[in-house]
Design a protein around this motif. Structure first.
Motif, mmCIF file in Angstrom:
data_model
loop_
_atom_site.group_PDB
_atom_site.id
_atom_site.type_symbol
_atom_site.label_atom_id
_atom_site.label_comp_id
_atom_site.label_asym_id
_atom_site.label_seq_id
_atom_site.Cartn_x
_atom_site.Cartn_y
_atom_site.Cartn_z
ATOM 1 N N ARG A 1 0.929 149.435 -21.538
ATOM 2 C CA ARG A 1 0.979 147.986 -21.726
ATOM 3 C C ARG A 1 1.214 147.270 -20.388
ATOM 4 N NH1 ARG A 1 -0.640 149.844 -25.484
ATOM 5 N NH2 ARG A 1 -2.427 148.857 -24.483
ATOM 6 N N VAL A 2 2.088 147.802 -19.574
ATOM 7 C CA VAL A 2 2.333 147.198 -18.255
ATOM 8 C C VAL A 2 1.084 147.285 -17.389
ATOM 9 C CG1 VAL A 2 3.672 147.411 -16.120
ATOM 10 C CG2 VAL A 2 4.815 147.600 -18.335
ATOM 11 N N LEU A 3 0.390 148.419 -17.426
ATOM 12 C CA LEU A 3 -0.836 148.585 -16.642
ATOM 13 C C LEU A 3 -1.911 147.593 -17.088
ATOM 14 C CD1 LEU A 3 -2.447 150.177 -14.521
ATOM 15 C CD2 LEU A 3 -3.090 151.783 -16.339
ATOM 16 N N ALA A 4 -2.044 147.410 -18.385
ATOM 17 C CA ALA A 4 -3.047 146.466 -18.880
ATOM 18 C C ALA A 4 -2.721 145.031 -18.467
ATOM 19 C CB ALA A 4 -3.141 146.569 -20.402
ATOM 20 N N LEU A 5 -1.452 144.642 -18.558
ATOM 21 C CA LEU A 5 -1.057 143.289 -18.182
ATOM 22 C C LEU A 5 -1.259 143.036 -16.687
ATOM 23 C CD1 LEU A 5 2.211 142.867 -20.304
ATOM 24 C CD2 LEU A 5 0.038 141.677 -20.645
ATOM 25 N N THR A 6 -0.735 143.926 -15.856
ATOM 26 C CA THR A 6 -0.856 143.733 -14.408
ATOM 27 C C THR A 6 -2.310 143.852 -13.947
ATOM 28 O OG1 THR A 6 -0.362 146.090 -14.064
ATOM 29 C CG2 THR A 6 1.484 144.540 -13.955
ATOM 30 N N GLY A 7 -3.076 144.738 -14.573
ATOM 31 C CA GLY A 7 -4.471 144.906 -14.176
ATOM 32 C C GLY A 7 -5.312 143.671 -14.443
ATOM 33 N N THR A 8 -5.173 143.096 -15.622
ATOM 34 C CA THR A 8 -5.952 141.907 -15.951
ATOM 35 C C THR A 8 -5.543 140.708 -15.093
ATOM 36 O OG1 THR A 8 -4.387 141.504 -17.765
ATOM 37 C CG2 THR A 8 -6.460 142.605 -18.317
ATOM 38 N N ALA B 1 -21.541 137.628 -13.690
ATOM 39 C CA ALA B 1 -20.719 138.779 -14.067
ATOM 40 C C ALA B 1 -19.251 138.506 -13.771
ATOM 41 C CB ALA B 1 -21.190 140.019 -13.321
ATOM 42 N N ARG B 2 -18.987 137.806 -12.681
ATOM 43 C CA ARG B 2 -17.605 137.427 -12.352
ATOM 44 C C ARG B 2 -17.009 136.547 -13.440
ATOM 45 N NH1 ARG B 2 -16.499 132.550 -9.949
ATOM 46 N NH2 ARG B 2 -14.373 132.266 -9.171
ATOM 47 N N VAL B 3 -17.761 135.526 -13.875
ATOM 48 C CA VAL B 3 -17.269 134.621 -14.919
ATOM 49 C C VAL B 3 -17.070 135.375 -16.234
ATOM 50 C CG1 VAL B 3 -17.833 132.581 -16.279
ATOM 51 C CG2 VAL B 3 -18.326 132.619 -13.826
ATOM 52 N N THR B 4 -17.997 136.272 -16.559
ATOM 53 C CA THR B 4 -17.885 137.036 -17.807
ATOM 54 C C THR B 4 -16.633 137.899 -17.818
ATOM 55 O OG1 THR B 4 -20.304 137.094 -18.014
ATOM 56 C CG2 THR B 4 -19.043 138.694 -19.297
ATOM 57 N N LEU B 5 -16.350 138.579 -16.715
ATOM 58 C CA LEU B 5 -15.170 139.440 -16.674
ATOM 59 C C LEU B 5 -13.881 138.630 -16.618
ATOM 60 C CD1 LEU B 5 -16.058 142.545 -14.468
ATOM 61 C CD2 LEU B 5 -15.926 142.317 -16.948
ATOM 62 N N ILE B 6 -13.919 137.444 -16.048
ATOM 63 C CA ILE B 6 -12.732 136.584 -16.086
ATOM 64 C C ILE B 6 -12.397 136.218 -17.530
ATOM 65 C CG2 ILE B 6 -11.874 134.280 -15.527
ATOM 66 C CD1 ILE B 6 -13.225 134.493 -12.835
ATOM 67 N N VAL B 7 -13.416 135.854 -18.294
ATOM 68 C CA VAL B 7 -13.194 135.533 -19.711
ATOM 69 C C VAL B 7 -12.705 136.760 -20.468
ATOM 70 C CG1 VAL B 7 -14.319 134.781 -21.832
ATOM 71 C CG2 VAL B 7 -14.887 133.668 -19.671
ATOM 72 N N LEU B 8 -13.335 137.914 -20.224
ATOM 73 C CA LEU B 8 -12.932 139.141 -20.911
ATOM 74 C C LEU B 8 -11.504 139.532 -20.553
ATOM 75 C CD1 LEU B 8 -13.901 141.378 -22.816
ATOM 76 C CD2 LEU B 8 -14.754 142.619 -20.809
ATOM 77 N N ALA B 9 -11.154 139.396 -19.279
ATOM 78 C CA ALA B 9 -9.791 139.719 -18.853
ATOM 79 C C ALA B 9 -8.779 138.752 -19.453
ATOM 80 C CB ALA B 9 -9.702 139.700 -17.323
ATOM 81 N N ALA B 10 -9.138 137.477 -19.555
ATOM 82 C CA ALA B 10 -8.224 136.492 -20.152
ATOM 83 C C ALA B 10 -7.991 136.778 -21.631
ATOM 84 C CB ALA B 10 -8.779 135.090 -19.951
ATOM 85 N N VAL B 11 -9.052 137.149 -22.349
ATOM 86 C CA VAL B 11 -8.893 137.494 -23.767
ATOM 87 C C VAL B 11 -8.031 138.740 -23.922
ATOM 88 C CG1 VAL B 11 -10.138 138.238 -25.822
ATOM 89 C CG2 VAL B 11 -11.053 136.385 -24.431
ATOM 90 N N TRP B 12 -8.283 139.735 -23.093
ATOM 91 C CA TRP B 12 -7.498 140.968 -23.147
ATOM 92 C C TRP B 12 -6.027 140.671 -22.838
ATOM 93 C CZ3 TRP B 12 -8.594 145.876 -19.687
ATOM 94 C CH2 TRP B 12 -7.814 146.947 -20.156
ATOM 95 N N LEU B 13 -5.789 139.846 -21.831
ATOM 96 C CA LEU B 13 -4.420 139.482 -21.477
ATOM 97 C C LEU B 13 -3.734 138.764 -22.629
ATOM 98 C CD1 LEU B 13 -2.144 139.175 -19.368
ATOM 99 C CD2 LEU B 13 -3.297 137.087 -18.577
ATOM 100 N N GLY B 14 -4.437 137.837 -23.276
ATOM 101 C CA GLY B 14 -3.852 137.131 -24.406
ATOM 102 C C GLY B 14 -3.507 138.050 -25.558
ATOM 103 N N LEU B 15 -4.388 139.017 -25.844
ATOM 104 C CA LEU B 15 -4.111 139.961 -26.924
ATOM 105 C C LEU B 15 -2.927 140.867 -26.597
ATOM 106 C CD1 LEU B 15 -7.750 140.987 -27.962
ATOM 107 C CD2 LEU B 15 -6.183 139.462 -29.173
ATOM 108 N N GLU B 16 -2.830 141.270 -25.341
ATOM 109 C CA GLU B 16 -1.686 142.104 -24.943
ATOM 110 C C GLU B 16 -0.371 141.346 -25.092
ATOM 111 O OE1 GLU B 16 -1.282 145.192 -24.065
ATOM 112 O OE2 GLU B 16 -3.365 145.869 -23.982
ATOM 113 N N LEU B 17 -0.351 140.098 -24.655
ATOM 114 C CA LEU B 17 0.878 139.300 -24.783
ATOM 115 C C LEU B 17 1.213 139.042 -26.242
ATOM 116 C CD1 LEU B 17 0.298 136.695 -21.916
ATOM 117 C CD2 LEU B 17 1.889 138.630 -21.907
ATOM 118 N N LEU B 18 0.193 138.729 -27.038
ATOM 119 C CA LEU B 18 0.436 138.479 -28.457
ATOM 120 C C LEU B 18 0.947 139.724 -29.162
ATOM 121 C CD1 LEU B 18 0.145 136.257 -30.622
ATOM 122 C CD2 LEU B 18 -2.138 137.178 -31.109
#
Length: 240
Positions: A198-205, A149-166
């Motif tokens: 947007r700031v909350l999503a970036l800092t949270g992930t 579950a830790r690995v899954t959420l790391i991947v999910l958080a990384a994808v979310w972070l990438g989409l937010e930055l993009l």
């Protein structure tokens, strides 16, 4: 005066045959040891001389999650829920404004406008509903020490972070290319709200990824794995 012979060692029976001697079976074992397991030994406890030794008591103590895992757990519970709720509210309030502005801009390039639907914001709501459910489900497993579950959420958080930055980089470029104002003519309150989201999503992930990758968190997941293996060994049926 002659005393009668006493019944005992060396006495011959009346029929002349020697009386059989009875010996303890345990006395024939080398060194005088009993072939049966003694009480309190591992063999006696498991019921078979080839059974596995008992699991140490310290390995059967369930580890307690560290502060890093606890903070990551609450981020998984709160941040996606807050971001999803505020983004859904923003999509609902700006549904007509954004659709009409984009249609007007595209019409200058000969693109036929698409009328806005009152239910367009529901796509955003459904998307965040699924994401929030995933974060909560996997977040509970992270606190329970499940490394998958830790690995899954790391991947999910990384994808979310990438989409937010993009999205943060491309949105101003798209608005400028279409000739739209940067604020789309929205009230200042909505602009502040979307910037906060947007700031909350970036800092949270980012914070979540850092917390679950720190040394205390990794040690907790390793100890939980050892605890689960010890429980499995303790409940295993001895070999027969």
């Amino acid at each position: 005066m002659t005393l009668p012979p006493v019944q005992g060692q060396g006495e011959q029976p009346q029929d002349g045959r020697p009386e059989p001697e009875f010996h303890d079976e345990q006395s024939h074992v080398q060194g005088g040891e009993s072939p049966l397991p003694q009480a309190g030994s591992p063999h006696a406890q498991h019921g078979h001389p080839f059974a596995a030794p008992p699991v140490p008591a310290q390995e059967l103590t369930e580890p307690r999650w560290p502060r890093t895992v606890e903070m990551a757990f609450w981020i998984a519970m709160v941040v996606p829920l807050v971001v999803g709720t505020l983004d859904t509210v923003f999509a609902y309030l700006t549904n007509d404004v954004i659709a009409s502005g984009l249609d007007a801009a595209l019409a200058r390039y000969g693109v036929e406008p698409v009328p806005a639907q009152d239910t367009d914001w529901l796509y955003t709501a459904v998307m965040y509903l699924v994401l929030v459910a995933l974060w909560i489900a996997f977040g509970l497993q992270v606190r329970a020490g499940r490394n998958w579950a830790r690995v899954t959420l790391i991947v999910l958080a990384a994808v979310w972070l990438g989409l937010e930055l993009l999205s943060s980089l491309l949105t101003p470029v798209i608005y400028a290319a279409l000739g739209l104002p940067w604020d789309l003519g929205l009230p200042i309150g909505l602009i502040v709200m979307t910037a906060f989201v947007r700031v909350l999503a970036l800092t949270g992930t980012i914070t979540f990824i850092v917390l679950v990758c720190r040394k205390p968190s990794k040690q907790y997941f390793q100890e939980t794995r050892s605890f689960q293996m010890a429980q499995w060994r303790a409940q295993e049926i001895p070999w027969r």
